[in-house]
Design an enzyme around this catalytic site. Structure first.
Site, PDB file in Angstrom:
ATOM      1  N   GLU A  22       4.911  -1.244  -4.180  1.00 57.54           N
ATOM      2  CA  GLU A  22       3.674  -2.004  -3.980  1.00 57.54           C
ATOM      3  C   GLU A  22       3.013  -2.145  -5.344  1.00 57.54           C
ATOM      4  OE1 GLU A  22      -0.745  -1.922  -3.063  1.00 57.54           O
ATOM      5  OE2 GLU A  22       0.231  -0.556  -1.646  1.00 57.54           O
TER       6      GLU A  22
ATOM      7  N   CYS B  17      -6.014  -2.416  -4.931  1.00 51.17           N
ATOM      8  CA  CYS B  17      -4.847  -3.302  -4.948  1.00 51.17           C
ATOM      9  C   CYS B  17      -5.053  -4.493  -4.023  1.00 51.17           C
ATOM     10  CB  CYS B  17      -3.579  -2.541  -4.572  1.00 51.17           C
ATOM     11  SG  CYS B  17      -3.643  -1.726  -2.974  1.00 51.17           S
TER      12      CYS B  17
END
Length: 460
Positions: free
Chosen positions: A230, A264
């Site tokens: 990720e 994020c």
């Protein structure tokens, strides 16, 4: 001389914590212990593994009074927000709740002659490389399901949040998780690369930068080690004509600025239909002007420093480049802005996709806002990105949101909310955001491998 890792506090630039790194031989010993312990751990009843993991989670929660100021010192999040235990517990609890069904064998068929099914079996040793921005929640995304599924876990945390893995391992071990089943390590980049390249791990989960993910792929090349990556985002919000404007402003701006923009899945660019654009900007600017930038240990502070002056410098450069190219910055420099880690949050208009602030990940308290004519223009702009983690849509029309969502290149589509990780859904992305998926049933699939059984019965 022994090499050490140092956590430099963004509060005042002092060394908050320091730990020696393992040598390659010491790291090999950690891996060997994890591998030797794995079969015994996997042989324990699933219910026992679940109980131990949940007890470990509760033990972390019992440390919260120490954890909250520690996080403020390490990465700058204001103490008023109380840490991460709510999300930490929510994610682990959900994965525990669905474990029995998610890990159950898939029955293919049985008759008088054959019995056929597919089991989910653990990979073996799982290496978790966790980031500093949400250090507890990002780590538990993998740690909890990996342990529940029967893997052993080795956790390496970012230097900026050096003490988090140490706390987690101590908490889990205190409730009976064997020391060799869940280990925390302090490693430098070279040793990490060498271990992955040597095939030391059966699965690696990394959360961090695109460059870090590329380094992981290079290290694992040819080893056939499974990777979950990720790697961040440039997440858009889109406000349509019938949106609840006040809710959209409050949620999208919070999603852009909370944790000093170091999320994020934070909102980094916003597209607003032309009739609502001016009102949206006016309300957004008023909201951000009300923030209190300052020392995160002060309960009145709503916006702390960025985790490092280096990160803040990148955001400043993006803002300055945009303004030089014609954008308008709406937030005057705050008195607490020190030109280093303490950074004035910023709203920009007059931005275009030619500017790095609208294309490159900012990971800081800045958001560009653009007017759009219609869905087609908004979709084109949302997709004009190297990233694809989440997108936040704002409309009362669910069917319209689904139609727009189907055309967005993203891992998650939010409607009338943003910046939230639902553990029942797969946390995933596309393009430079990475590959794989965490949490949900799919998270268990990624932390196990299928093993097929084709059993012919002896009938006489």
């Amino acid at each position: 001389m022994t090499k050490t890792l140092k956590c430099i506090s963004p509060i005042d630039g002092s060394v908050f914590a320091e730990r020696p790194v393992l040598s390659r031989a010491e790291a090999d010993g950690v891996v060997a212990k994890a591998r030797a312990a794995q079969a015994g751990w996997a042989a324990r009843p699933l219910a026992e593994r679940i109980r131990l993991v949940l007890d470990g989670v509760a033990a972390v929660g019992a440390m919260n009074d120490e954890v909250v100021p520690e996080l403020a010192h390490m990465m700058g999040r204001p103490v008023r927000y109380g840490g991460e235990f709510r999300g930490f517990n929510e994610r682990a609890s959900h994965m525990a709740e669905i474990a029995e069904d998610a890990l159950a064998p898939i029955a293919v068929g049985e008759d008088a002659t054959f019995k056929r099914y597919i089991k989910r079996v653990p990979h073996g040793v799982v290496f978790v490389v966790a980031p500093w921005n949400y250090p507890y929640m990002t780590a538990i995304n993998t740690v909890a399901p990996a342990l529940i599924a029967g893997n052993t876990v080795i956790l390496k945390h970012a230097t900026q949040t050096l003490l988090v893995g140490e706390r987690m391992a101590r908490a889990f071990q205190s409730v009976g998780v064997p020391e060799d089943v869940f280990q925390n390590v302090f490693l430098d980049h070279d040793t990490t690369t060498d271990l992955i390249g040597a095939g030391a791990f059966d699965f690696v989960n990394f959360t961090g930068s695109v460059g870090g993910g590329q380094a992981m792929e290079r290290a694992a090349a040819g080893t056939f080690t499974g990777l979950g990556l990720e790697l961040g985002g440039k997440d858009p919000g889109y406000v349509m004509e019938d949106a609840d404007l006040d809710a959209a402003v409050e949620t999208l701006i919070d999603a852009a600025m909370f944790n000093t923009g170091q999320c994020c899945c934070g909102i980094e660019r916003i597209y607003v239909v032309e009739p609502l654009f001016d009102a949206f900007v006016e309300k957004a600017v008023a909201l951000v002007k009300g923030y209190k930038l300052g020392n995160p240990l002060d309960p009145e502070t709503t916006l702390g420093p960025m985790a490092s002056p280096r990160f803040a410098a990148e955001v400043r450069a993006q803002i300055a480049g945009a303004v030089q190219a014609g954008a308008t910055a709406h937030i005057p420099t705050m008195a607490e802005d020190d030109g280093a880690a303490y950074l004035t949050p910023q709203i920009l208009t007059g931005v275009t996709h030619d500017m790095s602030v609208m294309r490159d990940e900012s990971f800081g308290p800045v958001v560009g806002i653009m007017p759009v004519k219609d869905d087609a223009e908004a979709i084109a702009l949302m997709n004009d990105s190297d990233y694809g983690l989440t997108a936040s849509l704002w409309t009362a029309d669910v069917a319209r949101a689904e139609r727009v969502g189907d055309r967005i290149e993203t891992g998650t589509v939010f409607l009338n909310r943003a910046d939230y990780l639902d553990p029942g859904l797969c946390w995933t992305g596309c393009k430079n955001t990475g590959r794989g998926g965490g949490l949900s049933v799919i998270g268990y699939h990624n932390l196990t491998r299928p093993k097929s059984y084709h059993l012919k019965k002896v009938t006489g």
